[in-house]
Motif scaffolding. Structure first.
Motif, PDB file in Angstrom:
ATOM      1  N   THR A  95      65.248  12.271  78.983  1.00 35.64           N
ATOM      2  CA  THR A  95      64.069  11.375  78.839  1.00 35.64           C
ATOM      3  C   THR A  95      63.946  12.093  80.846  1.00 35.64           C
ATOM      4  OG1 THR A  95      64.037  10.470  77.592  1.00 35.64           O
ATOM      5  CG2 THR A  95      62.363  10.131  79.153  1.00 35.64           C
ATOM      6  N   LEU A  96      62.928  12.604  81.109  1.00 31.62           N
ATOM      7  CA  LEU A  96      63.393  12.716  82.183  1.00 31.62           C
ATOM      8  C   LEU A  96      61.055  12.663  83.056  1.00 31.62           C
ATOM      9  CD1 LEU A  96      63.521  14.042  85.576  1.00 31.62           C
ATOM     10  CD2 LEU A  96      62.793  16.338  84.331  1.00 31.62           C
ATOM     11  N   ILE A  97      61.127  11.638  83.672  1.00 30.62           N
ATOM     12  CA  ILE A  97      59.809  11.172  84.505  1.00 30.62           C
ATOM     13  C   ILE A  97      59.717  11.007  85.920  1.00 30.62           C
ATOM     14  CG2 ILE A  97      57.558  10.038  84.237  1.00 30.62           C
ATOM     15  CD1 ILE A  97      59.059   8.053  81.743  1.00 30.62           C
ATOM     16  N   ASN A  98      58.141  12.108  86.283  1.00 33.29           N
ATOM     17  CA  ASN A  98      58.054  12.726  87.321  1.00 33.29           C
ATOM     18  C   ASN A  98      57.368  12.396  88.035  1.00 33.29           C
ATOM     19  OD1 ASN A  98      57.611  14.981  89.230  1.00 33.29           O
ATOM     20  ND2 ASN A  98      58.665  13.480  90.410  1.00 33.29           N
ATOM     21  N   GLU A 121      51.808  13.539  86.878  1.00 36.76           N
ATOM     22  CA  GLU A 121      52.542  12.852  85.836  1.00 36.76           C
ATOM     23  C   GLU A 121      53.857  13.948  85.243  1.00 36.76           C
ATOM     24  OE1 GLU A 121      54.240   8.637  85.534  1.00 36.76           O
ATOM     25  OE2 GLU A 121      53.378   9.443  83.452  1.00 36.76           O
ATOM     26  N   LEU A 122      55.079  14.018  84.910  1.00 39.34           N
ATOM     27  CA  LEU A 122      55.216  15.119  84.309  1.00 39.34           C
ATOM     28  C   LEU A 122      56.671  14.345  83.476  1.00 39.34           C
ATOM     29  CD1 LEU A 122      56.229  17.800  82.777  1.00 39.34           C
ATOM     30  CD2 LEU A 122      57.844  18.072  84.794  1.00 39.34           C
ATOM     31  N   ASN A 123      56.230  14.326  82.627  1.00 44.57           N
ATOM     32  CA  ASN A 123      57.299  13.504  81.095  1.00 44.57           C
ATOM     33  C   ASN A 123      57.798  14.535  79.826  1.00 44.57           C
ATOM     34  OD1 ASN A 123      58.133  12.118  78.853  1.00 44.57           O
ATOM     35  ND2 ASN A 123      57.219  10.404  79.346  1.00 44.57           N
ATOM     36  N   LYS A 124      59.188  14.347  80.521  1.00 43.39           N
ATOM     37  CA  LYS A 124      59.907  15.297  78.940  1.00 43.39           C
ATOM     38  C   LYS A 124      60.927  14.975  78.255  1.00 43.39           C
ATOM     39  CE  LYS A 124      62.554  19.819  80.709  1.00 43.39           C
ATOM     40  NZ  LYS A 124      64.409  19.056  80.258  1.00 43.39           N
ATOM     41  N   TYR A 125      61.322  15.437  77.310  1.00 40.97           N
ATOM     42  CA  TYR A 125      61.805  14.920  76.440  1.00 40.97           C
ATOM     43  C   TYR A 125      62.665  15.229  76.147  1.00 40.97           C
ATOM     44  CZ  TYR A 125      64.211  11.835  72.595  1.00 40.97           C
ATOM     45  OH  TYR A 125      64.645  11.382  71.919  1.00 40.97           O
ATOM     46  N   ASP A 126      63.959  15.764  75.596  1.00 42.22           N
ATOM     47  CA  ASP A 126      64.609  16.384  75.255  1.00 42.22           C
ATOM     48  C   ASP A 126      65.808  15.508  74.393  1.00 42.22           C
ATOM     49  OD1 ASP A 126      63.835  19.286  76.132  1.00 42.22           O
ATOM     50  OD2 ASP A 126      64.501  18.498  77.737  1.00 42.22           O
ATOM     51  N   SER A 175      50.321  14.966  83.194  1.00 41.18           N
ATOM     52  CA  SER A 175      49.313  14.793  82.997  1.00 41.18           C
ATOM     53  C   SER A 175      48.243  14.398  85.038  1.00 41.18           C
ATOM     54  CB  SER A 175      49.436  13.039  83.133  1.00 41.18           C
ATOM     55  OG  SER A 175      50.058  12.838  81.497  1.00 41.18           O
ATOM     56  N   PHE A 176      46.844  14.207  84.643  1.00 40.27           N
ATOM     57  CA  PHE A 176      46.302  14.615  86.111  1.00 40.27           C
ATOM     58  C   PHE A 176      45.925  13.506  86.124  1.00 40.27           C
ATOM     59  CE2 PHE A 176      47.795  18.913  85.538  1.00 40.27           C
ATOM     60  CZ  PHE A 176      48.074  19.312  86.538  1.00 40.27           C
ATOM     61  N   PHE A 177      45.703  12.555  87.658  1.00 41.16           N
ATOM     62  CA  PHE A 177      45.005  10.968  87.354  1.00 41.16           C
ATOM     63  C   PHE A 177      44.334  11.054  88.501  1.00 41.16           C
ATOM     64  CE2 PHE A 177      49.187  10.065  87.686  1.00 41.16           C
ATOM     65  CZ  PHE A 177      49.718   9.847  88.793  1.00 41.16           C
ATOM     66  N   ALA A 178      43.089  10.514  88.944  1.00 37.58           N
ATOM     67  CA  ALA A 178      42.682  10.392  89.953  1.00 37.58           C
ATOM     68  C   ALA A 178      42.339   8.435  89.725  1.00 37.58           C
ATOM     69  CB  ALA A 178      41.582  10.936  90.687  1.00 37.58           C
ATOM     70  N   ARG A 179      42.121   7.553  90.926  1.00 39.32           N
ATOM     71  CA  ARG A 179      41.537   6.527  90.755  1.00 39.32           C
ATOM     72  C   ARG A 179      40.281   6.244  92.214  1.00 39.32           C
ATOM     73  NH1 ARG A 179      45.619   2.190  91.673  1.00 39.32           N
ATOM     74  NH2 ARG A 179      45.771   2.701  93.684  1.00 39.32           N
ATOM     75  N   ALA A 180      39.689   5.962  92.216  1.00 41.71           N
ATOM     76  CA  ALA A 180      39.190   5.038  92.750  1.00 41.71           C
ATOM     77  C   ALA A 180      38.786   3.363  93.186  1.00 41.71           C
ATOM     78  CB  ALA A 180      37.462   6.016  93.758  1.00 41.71           C
ATOM     79  N   SER A 181      38.973   2.733  94.332  1.00 37.52           N
ATOM     80  CA  SER A 181      39.025   1.004  93.992  1.00 37.52           C
ATOM     81  C   SER A 181      38.048   0.872  94.873  1.00 37.52           C
ATOM     82  CB  SER A 181      39.387   0.823  93.886  1.00 37.52           C
ATOM     83  OG  SER A 181      40.506   0.781  92.721  1.00 37.52           O
ATOM     84  N   TYR A 182      36.547   0.689  94.531  1.00 39.78           N
ATOM     85  CA  TYR A 182      35.640  -0.027  95.923  1.00 39.78           C
ATOM     86  C   TYR A 182      35.809  -1.938  96.172  1.00 39.78           C
ATOM     87  CZ  TYR A 182      31.822  -1.044  98.505  1.00 39.78           C
ATOM     88  OH  TYR A 182      30.800  -1.314 100.061  1.00 39.78           O
ATOM     89  N   ASP A 197      44.912  14.441  80.113  1.00 40.87           N
ATOM     90  CA  ASP A 197      46.949  14.305  79.656  1.00 40.87           C
ATOM     91  C   ASP A 197      46.837  16.121  78.672  1.00 40.87           C
ATOM     92  OD1 ASP A 197      47.612  12.264  80.624  1.00 40.87           O
ATOM     93  OD2 ASP A 197      46.342  11.002  79.098  1.00 40.87           O
ATOM     94  N   GLY A 198      47.877  16.676  79.134  1.00 39.29           N
ATOM     95  CA  GLY A 198      48.175  17.857  78.170  1.00 39.29           C
ATOM     96  C   GLY A 198      49.904  16.968  77.268  1.00 39.29           C
TER      97      GLY A 198
END
Length: 672
Positions: A95-98, A121-126, A175-182, A197-198
């Motif tokens: 399992t590789l998570i980057n 984030e990339l999650n790769k499982y083999d 996965s691509f993600f974004a967050r904005a906190s105010y 997420d794909g």
């Protein structure tokens, strides 16, 4: 023990399919060898004063080898001439998570605070695995001998060993993600999130899902009008609201496409010994290229309150969670050549209230007592089924062809569906006739009495047989599926937990309890072990000692009505059924419980002693007991048993569940 069978309990075990469980435990051996490498690390770089980059990498590797030995008493051996067999399984998984993020925190002054983050984030499982089953070893071979000398296995004439199997698989998620906190003045807070997420579990064109969410909060206690009230007992009052969508892709691999496997004994091929040329067959689930992400839409309104110099805190949440496009294995018309297909079908709703109370009950120089209590009141409901179906019955699968759940729009998930138990037939339910030549009475059901022959192997009922209620309006008194009804649900009325933390000088004690009220448990063990349908000579539950008796103490069968009634004056249960298994209300039990989940007692050495070591700053010894005791009226081993987890529509079944273990742990905490 003794004899080649190793089992004096029943030397004819190949016929009866029964064996001494202690003997069986010594003949079903599993040796599990596993090596795990778990690693993680990160690197960060401050690009600008308010802009930073961070990259995290996690790499886990698992190598596993499992050797299984199945002696003559095991099920695998019984199906192969009663000779021992072994299974050899090997697998390796990586399992590789980057994760990479950019974080920007501009300086907007004292009143304003802004935190921006984007990332991927990339999650790769083999996984690779292979498995072999080798059968027909000599009768008296040991496990070690079998593993060391596979060549000793000799197939009977005309048979060959099963072919080995192998698997190469894996999954990918990007996965691509974004967050904005105010935040403004610490009073008004807002957070916006977006994920895309794909997943490789879905076909091209269906792999990507978009999942936005937003949270707003108002700390009203910081407003001037609240401060002017001089409510010194109120330290904090915050209102929260959130709304968002989360995705679920937890299904098996390759369900969107048809895969063919090499198999010579399945899919209609005639050879049962694997001796024919291997053919290619499809799986048993129809491929669906249109499946995509399941979506959970959540809305929440919450209140946080701190009172009396924060000695008491209250958190109240009102929520409404709706799941649509559920990933379920749906029934399809058999004309397709399959019975089921993975589909996005149906909608469910969970609506309720959660309450969390925390308080400092006692606080003195030497003694403190902190207490926490939480409640959750949840109402579950099915909003929609596939193809506008309003209801259907489903099989839980603990036994073949038993439709024991009802899936119904407007009702909760987990409705048990079966007959209502009406005790047993008594002599008064029959017309008895004496055969004067044999002295034997025969019994015929009186008109208007329900006929439960469906539970009795389709024979006519006799005194002492199980009886169920006639619920339909059919003119015939013979019990049928029309007489089934909903017997309860696995959904509790409320659940919660109770946490107690004590400290006296250097001693500390914590006690955590959790509870559930109002849920029902489907005890399938009560059905199997009060029946003689499958095996005629198996042991039954101890409660069956109180069953109806047809034989007197001399072993003579009694048919006389008066004598039968007198013999069974103090019995309450029926004669073990001989018909196919059927769900009745007898097997549905109250699953309410209070469990002492964890008790931990610790002692921290005084600093005056610890400092003398010169290198230890704190030393604490402790002992922990998990699953100490459970208060419940449930007659099974565990009121939380749920053995049919593969289908989310059939929860709450206890069938051959392994009892929840209790374990004791002792440890030392050292801080240098």
């Amino acid at each position: 023990m003794g004899g080649d069978s190793g089992d004096l309990f029943d030397a004819d075990y190949l016929t009866t399919q029964l064996s001494n469980p202690i003997s069986l435990a010594h003949q079903e051996l599993k040796y599990d060898y596993r090596n795990d490498l778990i690693s993680s690390g990160y690197a960060s770089y401050q690009i600008l004063k308010n802009l930073s980059f961070r990259s995290t990498l996690g790499l886990n590797f698992s190598d596993r080898k499992t050797n299984g030995f199945n002696g003559p008493l095991s099920g695998l051996a019984r199906n192969n001439a009663g000779l021992p067999a072994i299974t050899l399984d090997n697998s390796s998984a990586t399992t590789l998570i980057n994760t990479n993020t950019l974080n920007y925190k501009p300086n907007l002054g004292n009143q304003h605070s802004l935190d921006l983050l984007v990332g991927e984030e990339l999650n790769k499982y083999d996984i690779k695995s292979n498995s072999s089953t080798i059968k027909w070893f000599p009768m008296n071979i040991t496990a070690d001998e079998a593993f060391a000398s596979i060549q000793k296995a000799e197939p009977p004439v005309g048979s060959i060993q099963d072919k080995p199997t192998s698997l190469v698989g894996g999954s990918r998620q990007l996965s691509f993600f974004a967050r904005a906190s105010y935040s403004f003045a610490g009073k008004y807070l807002a957070t916006l999130n977006f994920r895309r997420d794909g997943s490789s579990f879905f076909a091209k064109g269906q792999r990507w899902g978009n999942f936005p969410s937003a949270q707003l909060a108002w700390r009203a206690s910081e407003e001037d009008f609240m401060k002017n009230l001089n409510w010194n007992w109120l330290n904090n009052f915050k209102v929260r609201a959130s709304y968002g969508i989360a995705g679920n892709n937890r299904i098996g691999q390759d369900l969107f496409r048809t895969l063919f496997s090499a198999n010579s004994t399945a899919g209609g091929y005639a050879a049962s010994d694997g001796s024919v040329t291997t053919g290619l067959i499809a799986g048993n689930v129809l491929a669906n290229p249109n499946i995509t992400w399941e979506k959970n839409i959540s809305g929440n309104l919450g209140f946080d309150i701190d009172l009396f110099k924060s000695r008491v805190s209250i958190a109240l949440d009102l929520y409404d969670n709706r799941t649509k496009d559920l990933l379920l294995n749906a029934n399809i018309p058999p004309i397709n050549g399959y019975n089921t297909q993975q589909q996005n079908v149906g909608k469910t709703q969970n609506r309720g209230i959660e309450v969390q109370l925390n308080g400092v009950a006692v606080r003195t120089r030497d003694f403190t007592y902190n207490v926490g209590l939480n409640f959750s009141f949840n109402k579950n409901k099915i909003l929609e089924l596939q193809n506008n179906v309003q209801s259907y019955v489903a099989q839980s699968g603990w036994v073949n062809s038993l439709a024991d759940f009802k899936i119904e729009v407007g009702k909760p998930v987990g409705q048990f569906y079966g007959f209502v138990s009406d005790g047993r037939y008594t002599v008064d339910d029959f017309t008895s006739v004496l055969n004067t030549s044999t002295g034997v009475y025969t019994y015929t059901l009186k008109p208007g009495i329900a006929n439960s022959r469906v539970l009795l192997g389709n024979r006519e009922p006799q005194p002492g047989d199980m009886k169920v209620k006639k619920l339909s309006n059919a003119t015939s008194m013979v019990i049928s599926d029309d007489d089934k009804t909903v017997l309860g649900t696995s959904q509790p009325k409320f659940t919660g937990g109770f946490n107690n933390q004590f400290a006296y000088k250097n001693f500390d004690l914590s006690v955590f309890m959790n509870f559930s009220v109002g849920n029902k448990v489907y005890n399938a063990n009560k059905i199997e072990f009060t029946s003689q349908y499958n095996v005629k000579d198996n042991n039954l539950l101890a409660t069956m000692n109180d069953r109806w008796k047809n034989f007197n103490e001399n072993g003579v069968k009694v048919t006389d009505p008066a004598l039968l009634t007198a013999m069974n004056a103090n019995t309450t249960l029926w004669t073990p059924t001989t018909g196919n298994y059927a769900l009745t209300s007898y097997a549905i039990e109250d699953g309410s419980f209070l469990r002492i989940s964890n008790v931990t007692l610790g002692y921290t050495l005084p600093q005056s002693l610890v400092k003398k070591t010169g290198f230890i700053s704190k030393l604490r010894v402790y002992g922990t007991v998990n699953n100490l005791y459970t208060f419940t009226k449930y007659t099974g081993y565990d009121p939380e048993a749920n053995t049919r987890r593969s289908n989310p529509l059939t929860p709450g079944i206890d069938y051959a569940a392994y009892p929840r273990s209790r374990y004791v742990l002792a440890g030392i905490n050292l801080i240098f």
